[in-house]
Structures are given as structure tokens and as C-alpha cells.
Motif scaffolding. Structure first.
Motif, PDB file in Angstrom:
ATOM      1  N   CYS A   1       0.838  -1.196   0.000  1.00  0.00           N
ATOM      2  CA  CYS A   1       0.000   0.000   0.000  1.00  0.00           C
ATOM      3  C   CYS A   1       0.881   1.258   0.000  1.00  0.00           C
ATOM      4  CB  CYS A   1      -0.914   0.007   1.223  1.00  0.00           C
ATOM      5  SG  CYS A   1      -2.068   1.400   1.251  1.00  0.00           S
TER       6      CYS A   1
ATOM      7  N   ASP B   1       0.438   3.747   1.734  1.00  0.00           N
ATOM      8  CA  ASP B   1       0.428   4.316   3.087  1.00  0.00           C
ATOM      9  C   ASP B   1       1.855   4.569   3.595  1.00  0.00           C
ATOM     10  OD1 ASP B   1       0.246   4.479   6.048  1.00  0.00           O
ATOM     11  OD2 ASP B   1      -1.860   4.004   5.700  1.00  0.00           O
TER      12      ASP B   1
ATOM     13  N   ALA C   1      -4.126   0.601  -1.331  1.00  0.00           N
ATOM     14  CA  ALA C   1      -4.713  -0.680  -0.911  1.00  0.00           C
ATOM     15  C   ALA C   1      -4.107  -1.904  -1.607  1.00  0.00           C
ATOM     16  CB  ALA C   1      -6.227  -0.669  -1.057  1.00  0.00           C
TER      17      ALA C   1
ATOM     18  N   HIS D   1      -2.302  -4.022   4.981  1.00  0.00           N
ATOM     19  CA  HIS D   1      -2.095  -3.627   6.384  1.00  0.00           C
ATOM     20  C   HIS D   1      -3.420  -3.283   7.044  1.00  0.00           C
ATOM     21  CE1 HIS D   1      -2.585   0.825   5.877  1.00  0.00           C
ATOM     22  NE2 HIS D   1      -2.353   0.495   4.625  1.00  0.00           N
TER      23      HIS D   1
ATOM     24  N   CYS E   1      -6.070   0.204   6.977  1.00  0.00           N
ATOM     25  CA  CYS E   1      -5.841   0.748   5.627  1.00  0.00           C
ATOM     26  C   CYS E   1      -6.962   1.717   5.245  1.00  0.00           C
ATOM     27  CB  CYS E   1      -5.770  -0.403   4.626  1.00  0.00           C
ATOM     28  SG  CYS E   1      -5.457   0.150   2.932  1.00  0.00           S
ATOM     29  N   GLY E   2      -6.574   2.942   4.935  1.00  0.00           N
ATOM     30  CA  GLY E   2      -7.547   3.967   4.551  1.00  0.00           C
ATOM     31  C   GLY E   2      -8.316   3.569   3.301  1.00  0.00           C
TER      32      GLY E   2
HETATM   33 ZN    ZN Z   1      -3.411   1.193   3.001  1.00  0.00          ZN
END
Ligand code: ZN
Length: 210
Positions: free
Chosen positions: A43, A45, A68, A99, A102-103
Motif C-alpha cells: 500500500c 500508506d 490498498a 495492512h 488501511c484507509g
Molecule cells: Zn493502506
């Protein structure tokens, strides 16, 4: 703004000096080429940097990241990275690492509109619908999203296995594909044990152990 930008350059000087101090030949060796054994599909992130969470160095992991950690078989960016990693670098392992927290998964789970990214996140909504029965029995929303995160990784590993690049490579050599989930709140990686041995039938080569 100016200060935070400068911090990166200063940080780079500290990095370069400390590496050279540990090993005067460090950058010279890196400049000769790369031979990573792993391709990491993770991801975007900022809290999940591949090298840092695996305690590895520059040159050890070839990395592709997107929101994602999706493997979409029309994504030319991902396919180009995959082809280079598999055909040229001859990586031994491909890891899809999602993870918790995850947004992207959170956004896909909600019914709100977020903009262009929703077109990308529809891939996770499809995962949700595929595993709806398993997910609907989980009452707690956070736990449900954690489970969706795991199912998402499993589905991306499956997508990876379906690519012509991986399928062709399996005819010629051993190539292992893994599904992992990283816990931001623990710093620990969980191997979802999505076992792959590159046999003929895609559906049969998966063994879920989660
Ligand atoms: Zn994520």
C-alpha cells in the motif's frame, strides 16, 4: 513548509554519511546493479515502508505500491513492474502486503463518495461482495474491516497468480507468491499462508489458513 522540505535533504546527508561510515564501499557496490530476491506489492500508506518493516537494505526489495495494494490486470504500471521483476531480475518471491487500518479498505467499506479513487476502490468492493457471507457474520465493524483487509490480500494474490507473466514463469521455474498483512499498531507482519506452488489449476493451488 520550507523547513520540512529542507529536513529531507538534511536527512539524506545523514543517511549517506552514516552508510559510508559503516561501509566505505556501500554506494559503490549498489551502483554496480541490483539483484533483489523479492518483489513487494504494498500500500502507498506512509506507515508501511517495505525496507523498514522488513529490516532490509537498499537493493534487497523491488517495490510497487498503490492505494490498498491492488493487483489489477489492466494496470500497466503494475504489470510493467511485475514483468521486470520476474523476467529480468528473476525475483524468487512476490509478496502482496496489505495492512490493518488501511484507509483504502476503510473508504471502500463506506458508502461515501471520495472522488476519482472510488473507481480504484471498486476492486475492494468486489472483494467484499465475494466474501459477503463470511463478513456479514462479524458484528464489530473494525473486525469486519480487518477481515476484509485479509480477504483483499488473498484476492490480490489470486489476481497475481492469474497474470500471464506469473503463469508463464511457473512453467519455467520456481516462483513463490505470498500474502501478508502488516499491523501498524504492532509493527508485526502476519503471513496469511496463502500457499502457492505454481501447479496447473489456479483454484487448487490455493490453501487458505486464516
Ligand atoms: Zn493502506
Amino acid at each position: 513548509m520550507e523547513e520540512s522540505y529542507k529536513k529531507l535533504i538534511d536527512g539524506n546527508r545523514v543517511f549517506a554519511m552514516s552508510k559510508k561510515f559503516e561501509d566505505p564501499e556501500y554506494f559503490k557496490k549498489l551502483s554496480l546493479g541490483q539483484r533483489p530476491e523479492y518483489l513487494w506489492i504494498g500500500c502507498s500508506d506512509s506507515r508501511v515502508p517495505a525496507n523498514e518493516v522488513t529490516n532490509t537494505e537498499s537493493g534487497q526489495i523491488f517495490v510497487h505500491r498503490n492505494i490498498a495494494n491492488l493487483v489489477v490486470n489492466t494496470d500497466m504500471n503494475m504489470l510493467s513492474v511485475l514483468e521486470y521483476a520476474v523476467k529480468v531480475l528473476k525475483v524468487k518471491h512476490i509478496i502482496v502486503c496489505g495492512h490493518y487500518g488501511c484507509g483504502g479498505v476503510h473508504a471502500a467499506f463506506s458508502n461515501e463518495l471520495h472522488g476519482f479513487v472510488d473507481n480504484w476502490l471498486v476492486n475492494i468492493k468486489n472483494v467484499y461482495h465475494k466474501y459477503k457471507k463470511d463478513l456479514d457474520v462479524i458484528a464489530d465493524n473494525e473486525k469486519k474491516i480487518d477481515r476484509l483487509t485479509e480477504f483483499n490480500v488473498i484476492e490480490q494474490v489470486r489476481n497475481l497468480a492469474k497474470t500471464t507473466i506469473v503463469q508463464q514463469e511457473w512453467k519455467e521455474r520456481e516462483l513463490h507468491v505470498h500474502g501478508w498483512v502488516y499491523g501498524i499498531n504492532s509493527g508485526l507482519i502476519t503471513d496469511l499462508c496463502v500457499i502457492h506452488d505454481g501447479q496447473d489449476d489456479i483454484e487448487q493451488i490455493f490453501r487458505y489458513n486464516i
